[in-house]
Design an enzyme around this catalytic site. Structure first.
Site, PDB file in Angstrom:
ATOM      1  N   ARG A 167      -7.415  -4.679  -6.201  1.00  0.00           N
ATOM      2  CA  ARG A 167      -6.837  -3.364  -6.536  1.00  0.00           C
ATOM      3  C   ARG A 167      -7.046  -3.011  -8.020  1.00  0.00           C
ATOM      4  NH1 ARG A 167      -6.337  -3.818  -1.751  1.00  0.00           N
ATOM      5  NH2 ARG A 167      -4.638  -3.037  -0.462  1.00  0.00           N
ATOM      6  N   SER A 240       1.001   1.101  -0.105  1.00  0.00           N
ATOM      7  CA  SER A 240       1.707  -0.021  -0.739  1.00  0.00           C
ATOM      8  C   SER A 240       2.086   0.382  -2.154  1.00  0.00           C
ATOM      9  CB  SER A 240       0.803  -1.247  -0.861  1.00  0.00           C
ATOM     10  OG  SER A 240       0.491  -1.768   0.388  1.00  0.00           O
ATOM     11  N   GLU A 337       1.237  -0.702  -7.599  1.00  0.00           N
ATOM     12  CA  GLU A 337      -0.183  -0.452  -7.352  1.00  0.00           C
ATOM     13  C   GLU A 337      -0.578   0.961  -7.807  1.00  0.00           C
ATOM     14  OE1 GLU A 337      -1.719  -1.718  -3.397  1.00  0.00           O
ATOM     15  OE2 GLU A 337      -2.566   0.275  -3.325  1.00  0.00           O
TER      16      GLU A 337
HETATM   17  N1  EPU Z   1       5.645  -8.422   5.964  1.00  0.00           N
HETATM   18  C1  EPU Z   1       7.004  -8.453   5.876  1.00  0.00           C
HETATM   19  N2  EPU Z   1       7.682  -7.259   5.930  1.00  0.00           N
HETATM   20  C2  EPU Z   1       7.048  -6.083   6.087  1.00  0.00           C
HETATM   21  C3  EPU Z   1       5.653  -6.046   6.172  1.00  0.00           C
HETATM   22  C4  EPU Z   1       4.951  -7.241   6.106  1.00  0.00           C
HETATM   23  O1  EPU Z   1       7.621  -9.505   5.749  1.00  0.00           O
HETATM   24  O2  EPU Z   1       7.738  -5.053   6.104  1.00  0.00           O
HETATM   25  C5  EPU Z   1       4.924  -9.720   5.885  1.00  0.00           C
HETATM   26  C6  EPU Z   1       4.566 -10.237   7.239  1.00  0.00           C
HETATM   27  O3  EPU Z   1       4.716 -11.613   7.236  1.00  0.00           O
HETATM   28  C7  EPU Z   1       3.086  -9.923   7.366  1.00  0.00           C
HETATM   29  C8  EPU Z   1       2.623 -10.039   5.926  1.00  0.00           C
HETATM   30  O4  EPU Z   1       3.738  -9.563   5.158  1.00  0.00           O
HETATM   31  O5  EPU Z   1       2.454 -10.826   8.194  1.00  0.00           O
HETATM   32  C9  EPU Z   1       1.408  -9.227   5.604  1.00  0.00           C
HETATM   33  O6  EPU Z   1       1.637  -7.868   5.968  1.00  0.00           O
HETATM   34  P1  EPU Z   1       0.428  -6.830   6.060  1.00  0.00           P
HETATM   35  O7  EPU Z   1      -0.629  -7.338   6.989  1.00  0.00           O
HETATM   36  O8  EPU Z   1       0.985  -5.494   6.314  1.00  0.00           O
HETATM   37  O9  EPU Z   1      -0.224  -6.924   4.622  1.00  0.00           O
HETATM   38  P2  EPU Z   1       0.339  -6.708   3.153  1.00  0.00           P
HETATM   39  O10 EPU Z   1      -0.115  -7.867   2.347  1.00  0.00           O
HETATM   40  O11 EPU Z   1       1.788  -6.431   3.163  1.00  0.00           O
HETATM   41  C10 EPU Z   1      -1.830  -5.533   2.336  1.00  0.00           C
HETATM   42  C11 EPU Z   1      -2.243  -4.299   1.600  1.00  0.00           C
HETATM   43  C12 EPU Z   1      -2.214  -3.074   2.487  1.00  0.00           C
HETATM   44  C13 EPU Z   1      -3.119  -3.318   3.678  1.00  0.00           C
HETATM   45  C14 EPU Z   1      -2.657  -4.586   4.411  1.00  0.00           C
HETATM   46  C15 EPU Z   1      -3.570  -4.957   5.545  1.00  0.00           C
HETATM   47  C16 EPU Z   1      -1.585  -4.728  -0.690  1.00  0.00           C
HETATM   48  C17 EPU Z   1      -0.670  -4.369  -1.792  1.00  0.00           C
HETATM   49  N3  EPU Z   1      -1.389  -4.088   0.459  1.00  0.00           N
HETATM   50  O12 EPU Z   1      -0.456  -5.388   2.701  1.00  0.00           O
HETATM   51  O13 EPU Z   1      -2.764  -2.008   1.741  1.00  0.00           O
HETATM   52  O14 EPU Z   1      -3.114  -2.237   4.582  1.00  0.00           O
HETATM   53  O15 EPU Z   1      -2.655  -5.698   3.475  1.00  0.00           O
HETATM   54  O16 EPU Z   1      -4.747  -5.453   5.007  1.00  0.00           O
HETATM   55  O17 EPU Z   1      -2.490  -5.547  -0.878  1.00  0.00           O
HETATM   56  C18 EPU Z   1      -2.290  -0.167   0.315  1.00  0.00           C
HETATM   57  O18 EPU Z   1      -2.898  -0.762  -0.567  1.00  0.00           O
HETATM   58  O19 EPU Z   1      -1.784   0.968   0.119  1.00  0.00           O
HETATM   59  C19 EPU Z   1      -2.124  -0.801   1.633  1.00  0.00           C
HETATM   60  C20 EPU Z   1      -1.380  -0.250   2.595  1.00  0.00           C
END
Ligand code: EPU
Length: 345
Positions: A167, A240, A337
């Site tokens: 990012r 995010s 972010e």
């Molecule tokens: N989780 C929680 N609570 C929640 C959501 C997620 O505990 O409300 C935990 C779960 O264990 C889940 C893990 O977090 O398995 C990962 O969640 P997710 O796959 O949604 O990924 P993230 O790391 O939370 C990142 C990106 C997103 C992107 C997703 C999928 C960042 C800051 N965010 O989120 O990007 O869509 O991975 O690849 O790296 C964005 O940048 O705007 C964005 C939405």
């Protein structure tokens, strides 16, 4: 069809996806290359505060932006070169990102399928090095065409010069310096699809697909995002709001020993690990929390939402309290972010 429109004291509420009611001292709407040349002739573009808006999907307006706000309506996608293995595709900064992803998939070009449905314009993709489901856009970018305010020249930066990281990029590190005008992508005709990220394999199975093509992966990503993330057309948000923090491997292991459910991922730097900010925020009890119109999404703990008329200052205040509680409980600093205007984090 080129036109340059200058608006004083322009309302920005419909120009940022968090739907914050800020105003621009001077807004320049630039439609077409001739209008861009005209704009670049003004002194205010060469020095002084400047904000390039795009779709406003990665922005928190905590105050009114000073100086000039620029909205680039530069459209057009073209194939510059192609051979049996890949194509070099150019898109102007104002093309919608998701439209561009579908344009490439429609021409059987691969690479961007995991990045379907990300809000924003093509011009913002390299700034943020947008990423999702195990892919970052930087790996497919060949060249970024920019106006460099430091030299007053147009120039072209190759991928190495863009300094892509999680990012992050040179454009994000010096946001006032660069105006991204167009991006050129090197896209393969066939590559190893990334379906290992949690949820994609399951979604493809639910769709009844066992030998996926890129378009199937895009469809799986769209289904996942639609289910898991709030839609900015329905409720103000900027995706995010927090990045997943990176810490030394030993620190990650110590946290994991104390909190065995904390999701820990590899980082680009092999001595570090990425932690799930969403899990930590949810564990601190913030998911679905609401203070007036400022809230944390009930769908995803990383997403700051505006239920109606929250001000930028109220949203920022909530985000700071979320970060402070994560720090207090886990000893980990989480950082925003989006770009914050009118305040420092
Ligand atoms: N989780 C929680 N609570 C929640 C959501 C997620 O505990 O409300 C935990 C779960 O264990 C889940 C893990 O977090 O398995 C990962 O969640 P997710 O796959 O949604 O990924 P993230 O790391 O939370 C990142 C990106 C997103 C992107 C997703 C999928 C960042 C800051 N965010 O989120 O990007 O869509 O991975 O690849 O790296 C964005 O940048 O705007 C964005 C939405």
């Amino acid at each position: 069809m080129s036109s340059l429109r200058l608006l004083e004291n322009a309302p920005l509420v419909s120009r940022n996806t968090l739907r914050v009611a800020a105003r621009a001292e001077l807004l320049a709407e630039v439609r077409g290359r001739a209008a861009l040349d005209e704009l670049l002739g003004y002194a205010g573009v060469r020095s002084g505060p400047l904000l390039v808006l795009g779709q406003g999907s990665n922005l928190l307006l905590a105050g009114d932006p000073q100086g000039l706000v620029v909205q680039l309506d530069l459209r057009g996608i073209s194939i510059l070169h192609e051979d049996a293995d890949s194509a070099l595709v150019r898109a102007e900064a104002g093309v919608g990102w998701n439209d561009f992803v579908h344009w490439t998939l429609g021409r059987r070009l691969e690479g961007l399928e995991n990045l379907a449905l990300i809000p924003g314009h093509v011009g913002a993709a390299p700034v943020q090095n947008i990423g999702a489901y195990g892919v970052e856009v930087g790996e497919f970018i060949a060249t970024v065409e920019v106006f460099d305010r430091a030299s007053g020249q147009m120039c072209r930066l190759d991928r190495a010069a863009c300094g892509f990281a999680y990012r992050d990029s040179v454009f994000k590190r010096e946001p006032e310096r660069w105006i991204v005008l167009a991006v050129e992508f090197r896209l393969p005709r066939r590559h190893a699809l990334r379906t290992d990220y949690a949820g994609i394999g399951e979604e493809l199975s639910a769709m009844g697909i066992d030998a996926p093509r890129a378009a199937h992966v895009a469809e799986a990503v769209i289904r996942l995002r639609t289910r898991k993330l709030p839609d900015p057309a329905q409720i103000g948000n900027a995706g995010s709001f927090f990045k997943n923090p990176q810490v030394e491997t030993a620190a990650a292991e110590a946290l994991r020993a104390e909190h065995p459910q904390l999701p820990v991922y590899p980082a680009a730097d092999p001595t570090q690990r990425k932690l799930s900010a969403a899990w930590m925020i949810q564990t601190c009890g913030w998911k679905g929390h609401r203070d007036g119109d400022a809230g944390i999404s009930e769908r995803h703990a990383l997403v700051l939402v505006n239920h109606g008329h929250a001000t930028g200052a109220q949203l920022l205040d909530l985000a700071r309290r979320v970060a402070a509680s994560v720090y207090q409980r886990f000893g980990v600093a989480i950082e925003p972010e989006p770009r914050i205007i009118g305040a420092t984090w």
